[in-house]
Design an enzyme around this catalytic site. Sequence first.
Site, PDB file in Angstrom:
ATOM      1  CB  CYS A 170      -0.889   0.019   1.181  1.00  0.00           C
ATOM      2  SG  CYS A 170      -1.850  -1.727   1.333  1.00  0.00           S
ATOM      3  CB  THR A 277       0.111  -8.763   7.712  1.00  0.00           C
ATOM      4  OG1 THR A 277      -0.058  -9.443   8.950  1.00  0.00           O
ATOM      5  CG2 THR A 277       0.311  -9.620   6.525  1.00  0.00           C
ATOM      6  CG  HIS A 310      -2.376   3.973   5.428  1.00  0.00           C
ATOM      7  ND1 HIS A 310      -2.213   3.684   4.106  1.00  0.00           N
ATOM      8  CD2 HIS A 310      -2.435   2.650   5.755  1.00  0.00           C
ATOM      9  CE1 HIS A 310      -2.293   2.411   3.806  1.00  0.00           C
ATOM     10  NE2 HIS A 310      -2.279   1.781   4.753  1.00  0.00           N
ATOM     11  CB  THR A 314      -7.488  -2.256   9.804  1.00  0.00           C
ATOM     12  OG1 THR A 314      -6.222  -1.321   9.898  1.00  0.00           O
ATOM     13  CG2 THR A 314      -7.646  -2.599   8.461  1.00  0.00           C
ATOM     14  N   PRO A 315      -8.786  -2.252  12.660  1.00  0.00           N
ATOM     15  CG  PRO A 315      -9.945  -3.527  14.109  1.00  0.00           C
ATOM     16  CD  PRO A 315      -9.621  -3.246  12.656  1.00  0.00           C
ATOM     17  CD  GLU A 321      -2.559   7.350   9.578  1.00  0.00           C
ATOM     18  OE1 GLU A 321      -2.045   8.103   8.648  1.00  0.00           O
ATOM     19  OE2 GLU A 321      -3.118   6.324   9.301  1.00  0.00           O
ATOM     20  CE  LYS A 347      -6.035   3.870   2.283  1.00  0.00           C
ATOM     21  NZ  LYS A 347      -5.283   5.133   2.585  1.00  0.00           N
ATOM     22  CG  HIS A 352      -6.833   0.213   1.408  1.00  0.00           C
ATOM     23  ND1 HIS A 352      -5.591   0.908   0.555  1.00  0.00           N
ATOM     24  CD2 HIS A 352      -5.789  -0.585   2.253  1.00  0.00           C
ATOM     25  CE1 HIS A 352      -4.445   0.461   1.170  1.00  0.00           C
ATOM     26  NE2 HIS A 352      -4.528  -0.070   2.135  1.00  0.00           N
ATOM     27  CG  PHE A 411       0.158  -6.163   4.307  1.00  0.00           C
ATOM     28  CD1 PHE A 411      -0.363  -5.222   5.138  1.00  0.00           C
ATOM     29  CD2 PHE A 411      -0.451  -6.947   3.739  1.00  0.00           C
ATOM     30  CE1 PHE A 411      -1.765  -5.590   5.724  1.00  0.00           C
ATOM     31  CE2 PHE A 411      -1.874  -7.330   3.946  1.00  0.00           C
ATOM     32  CZ  PHE A 411      -2.148  -6.819   5.062  1.00  0.00           C
TER      33      PHE A 411
END
Length: 425
Positions: A170, A277, A310, A314-315, A321, A347, A352, A411
């Site tokens: 990404c 990841t 970004h 995601t949790p 971030e 996003k 994404h 990742f």
Amino acid sequence: MQHAKRRIVITGMGAVTNLGADARGTWDAMRNGRSGISRLGGPDFDQYAGKWTVSAAGQVALGDTSHILDPREAKRLDRFTLLAMVAAHEAVANSGVDFAKEVPDRCGVVVGSGIGGIKTIEDGVVTLVQRGPDRLSPFTVPRLMVNAATGNISIRYGLQGPAGAHATACASSGHAFGDAMNWMRRGHADVIICGGAEAAVTPLCVGAFMGLKALSGRSDDPTKASRPFDRDRDGFVLAEGAAMFVLETEEHAKKRGATILAELVGYGNSSDAGHITAPDAEGRGAGRSMRWALEDAGLAPGVVDYVNSHGTSTPLGDKAEVAAVLNVFGAHARASAGGKLLMSSTKSMHGHALGASGAVEMIACVHAVRDGVIAPTINLDSPDEGFDIDLVPHEARERKVRYAMNNTFGFGGHNTTLIVGRYEG
């Protein structure tokens, strides 16, 4: 220091996304808080009906491209390259650069893509299994290569200078911008087409990310599935798209009378070196990337007005971030302390697009410094605990922006940060 280097400016933008067929349409959707996420569908997915635990995706409705590419040529390209070519065509037209009048080896191209020609690979495997190796298309390799977009754009415009293709998940298009900036700063090129492209909304990719439990499993309203920083977020929404830019040295842009949209002033990249990841829980790698971009630009944290995060929904990623931004910017970022920094995730609207995300989000950064409008984070109904930053929920915000920061993390632990500034010649 950045001030001792050649100044790098943006003179053209192009895009094709689930928000719009071009850069203007994409930005209009962003500023109006309109989602481009829809129900996952199409023949490739219908054949596995009942097998999917995800139901939302950011799919692009690509229209007729015959005004850009001969249909026979288009059939020889993977979808990700076709998206890149469409976006590059718009960026070049928007910039007004005429490559026929440029010195070919002073012009280059660099494109990022996390996965490249995955649809070509999937189709090739089906052909191999069902019909045998002798029935594989001779265009299979030229279509699937991650550098196919770079190569085809170079050929289209006769660009013989620096060329590159990044595949750092990404963070791919962030690295593409960084390479382009550095080549031009060192004097190796006057003009570079730069950006990212991705077409990974395919059964293999959706299924693989589904297996990682990285995707949102919300099944009610697809437009509500991507919800960065919200306590009810449960994963990202996979998307496709492309965004391309024309970068020039300030001297070159001024000489040809180009309209300068913004200036690229800083770049940083780092590695978490922790997990393949998962992000560093405290955002230490992301923090280094941001600090190094500020150092490269010769800027103090307090002069940055906006961070395009970004923010994947995601949790773990959103939490890391926020921790990094609070650490780097301190009181300037803390809403409870009167901090003035604004941060949002587009996003929430376009999902994404993996390696293309940073390029798509650069559109929001350029308009932030140029128009004084910051795109919102939609679906942010209940910010998670400890997210003490003004995350611009629901509606765009008008604010004079001198500098905007663009974060992309991938990742492999890859982190990239770009800083764009309002151009003041």
